[in-house]
Design an enzyme around this catalytic site. Structure first.
Site, PDB file in Angstrom:
ATOM      1  N   ASN A 169      10.049  21.383  77.676  1.00 43.16           N
ATOM      2  CA  ASN A 169       9.028  21.394  76.624  1.00 43.16           C
ATOM      3  C   ASN A 169       8.248  22.712  76.648  1.00 43.16           C
ATOM      4  O   ASN A 169       8.720  23.713  77.164  1.00 43.16           O
ATOM      5  CB  ASN A 169       8.116  20.171  76.728  1.00 43.16           C
ATOM      6  N   ARG A 170       7.035  22.693  76.097  1.00 44.77           N
ATOM      7  CA  ARG A 170       6.314  23.943  75.840  1.00 44.77           C
ATOM      8  C   ARG A 170       5.211  24.208  76.861  1.00 44.77           C
ATOM      9  O   ARG A 170       4.543  23.288  77.327  1.00 44.77           O
ATOM     10  CB  ARG A 170       5.726  23.916  74.426  1.00 44.77           C
TER      11      ARG A 170
ATOM     12  N   GLU B  68      13.344  12.610  75.008  1.00 42.92           N
ATOM     13  CA  GLU B  68      13.289  13.267  76.308  1.00 42.92           C
ATOM     14  C   GLU B  68      12.201  12.657  77.197  1.00 42.92           C
ATOM     15  O   GLU B  68      11.018  12.936  77.003  1.00 42.92           O
ATOM     16  CB  GLU B  68      12.992  14.755  76.131  1.00 42.92           C
TER      17      GLU B  68
ATOM     18  N   HIS C 220      18.385  16.966  77.000  1.00 42.77           N
ATOM     19  CA  HIS C 220      18.153  17.243  75.583  1.00 42.77           C
ATOM     20  C   HIS C 220      19.336  16.804  74.721  1.00 42.77           C
ATOM     21  O   HIS C 220      19.755  17.523  73.806  1.00 42.77           O
ATOM     22  CB  HIS C 220      17.883  18.738  75.384  1.00 42.77           C
ATOM     23  N   ALA C 221      19.876  15.624  74.987  1.00 42.66           N
ATOM     24  CA  ALA C 221      20.984  15.117  74.173  1.00 42.66           C
ATOM     25  C   ALA C 221      20.521  14.806  72.761  1.00 42.66           C
ATOM     26  O   ALA C 221      19.446  14.241  72.552  1.00 42.66           O
ATOM     27  CB  ALA C 221      21.574  13.868  74.809  1.00 42.66           C
TER      28      ALA C 221
ATOM     29  N   HIS D 125      11.291  25.112  77.198  1.00 45.62           N
ATOM     30  CA  HIS D 125      12.438  24.668  77.998  1.00 45.62           C
ATOM     31  C   HIS D 125      12.860  25.678  79.064  1.00 45.62           C
ATOM     32  O   HIS D 125      14.052  25.933  79.262  1.00 45.62           O
ATOM     33  CB  HIS D 125      13.617  24.328  77.092  1.00 45.62           C
TER      34      HIS D 125
END
Length: 381
Positions: free
Chosen positions: A98-99, A338, A198-199, A124
């Site tokens: 994430n960020r 996620e 991250h599918a 990521h």
């Protein structure tokens, strides 16, 4: 003779129930390094292919209600796509998923800078996160629950993060059609960690024109974390009641995904937010989400030990990617779920802590409990 025949019959039955883990080579990197692949298969027509590039789930095949088998994860048929336009398809993302606001965080009084790769922020893990390296395959096991374990050693200073981090990613598939992804990590000095997978899921089939916006989603969360215009959480935990973020009862994703009356949907171009499932990492798993595709009958429950769930409705898929079925991927063609710590936890103490010290083991275990709605034997399509 009867005893011998019974023994043979028993052996045959046991063999039929045994899963398989089969090695292959998926391709090579731009510098010629081979990328191993391992396909896990159970006796119910479910199979998962994991590639060492990014410890990624490259394929998940499962029957629909009529027994027809399709691949339900987005991705590429070969290494060329992953090298040219990665898109995080099925990837293990980290060292921090994430960020991170402005790509900066402070640990023990020292400020660290990670690469900026998402507007003004880090996303990521940086420009060469865990999704863009070849992991080592350290274990492959067949049997009732076939599995593969991959390992990556991220050296001190990798993408600006402190400490040498050793990460294991284990994928296993059982006879109940459950795919478990278990992440574990250790460090030699204090650092920060937040791993996830991250599918991209389209339960109608990754080549289906139906997309994923007709999927029915349920998230058992009372709150979500609103974001600013750069998709960094503001620090608030807002109740979902009365908003487009209320998935406590099942809703079709496409029903509200373009509702611009909520500025949060404008910021994310749809859903790209964190739901508050709990307030801490737990020892055991808990329900994170349920997904059902009315078209195919396929579905899954997602369980994890993490407190947050990032739900992304594929808003930035822009028609420039051609996938495994030679179809162009467009916005809304898939959804991403996620399990993880809340975004920007490294800068927001109220969200908890992403810190990992020597002697500790980081763990994120997520399980997809697939249902096929299957009424006939599976047939390879």
């Amino acid at each position: 003779m009867l005893l011998a025949a019974a023994a043979v019959a028993g052996l045959t039955a046991n063999t039929a129930q045994a899963g398989e883990a089969k090695r292959s080579t998926f391709g090579r990197t731009s510098d010629g390094k081979p990328v191993p692949a391992v396909t896990l298969t159970n006796s119910h027509g479910v199979s998962a292919t994991v590639i060492a590039w990014g410890a990624s789930l490259q394929s998940l095949k499962m029957p629909d209600r009529e027994g027809r088998i399709d691949d339900v994860t987005l991705g590429y048929p070969d290494m060329a796509g992953y090298l040219k336009q990665p898109e995080f398809f099925g990837a293990t993302v980290g060292r921090v998923a994430n960020r991170i606001a402005r790509g900066r965080f402070t640990l023990d009084g020292k400020t660290y800078q990670t690469p900026i790769n998402d507007g003004p922020n880090a996303l990521h893990g940086g420009t060469r996160g865990f999704d863009k390296v070849v992991w080592d395959v350290v274990s492959v096991k067949s049997g009732t629950t076939p599995s593969v374990t991959l390992r990556y050693v991220s050296r001190d200073g990798d993408q600006g993060y402190p400490g040498t981090l050793t990460v294991d990613a284990t994928y296993s598939l059982d006879e109940n059609n459950a795919l478990t992804i278990d992440y574990r990590a250790t460090t030699d000095r204090p650092t920060v960690v937040n791993l996830s997978n991250h599918a991209y899921w389209n339960l109608s089939g990754e080549g289906s024109s139906a997309g994923a916006m007709n999927h029915i989603l349920e998230i058992p969360a009372q709150r979500f974390t609103p974001v600013d215009e750069t998709l960094i959480p503001t620090g608030e935990q807002r109740p979902v009641a009365g908003t487009v973020f209320d998935f406590r009862t099942p809703h079709q994703i496409g029903e509200r995904v373009r509702d611009a009356r909520d500025i949060q949907m404008v910021y994310g171009r749809g859903y790209d937010h964190n739901w508050v499932i709990g307030d801490r990492v737990t020892q055991d798993q808990h329900l994170m989400a349920r997904v059902h595709d009315p078209l195919s009958g396929r579905g899954f429950e997602l369980w994890s030990n993490q407190p947050g769930l990032q739900f992304y409705s594929g808003n930035f898929i822009n028609g420039t990617v051609t996938g495994k079925a030679q179809r162009i991927y467009r916005g809304g063609d898939a959804l991403v779920l996620e399990p993880q710590l809340f975004p920007d936890t490294v800068n927001q103490p109220a969200f908890g802590s992403a810190r990992l010290d020597p002697g500790q083991t980081y763990r994120n275990t997520m399980t997809y409990r697939f249902s096929t709605g299957q009424t006939t034997p599976p047939q390879q399509r």
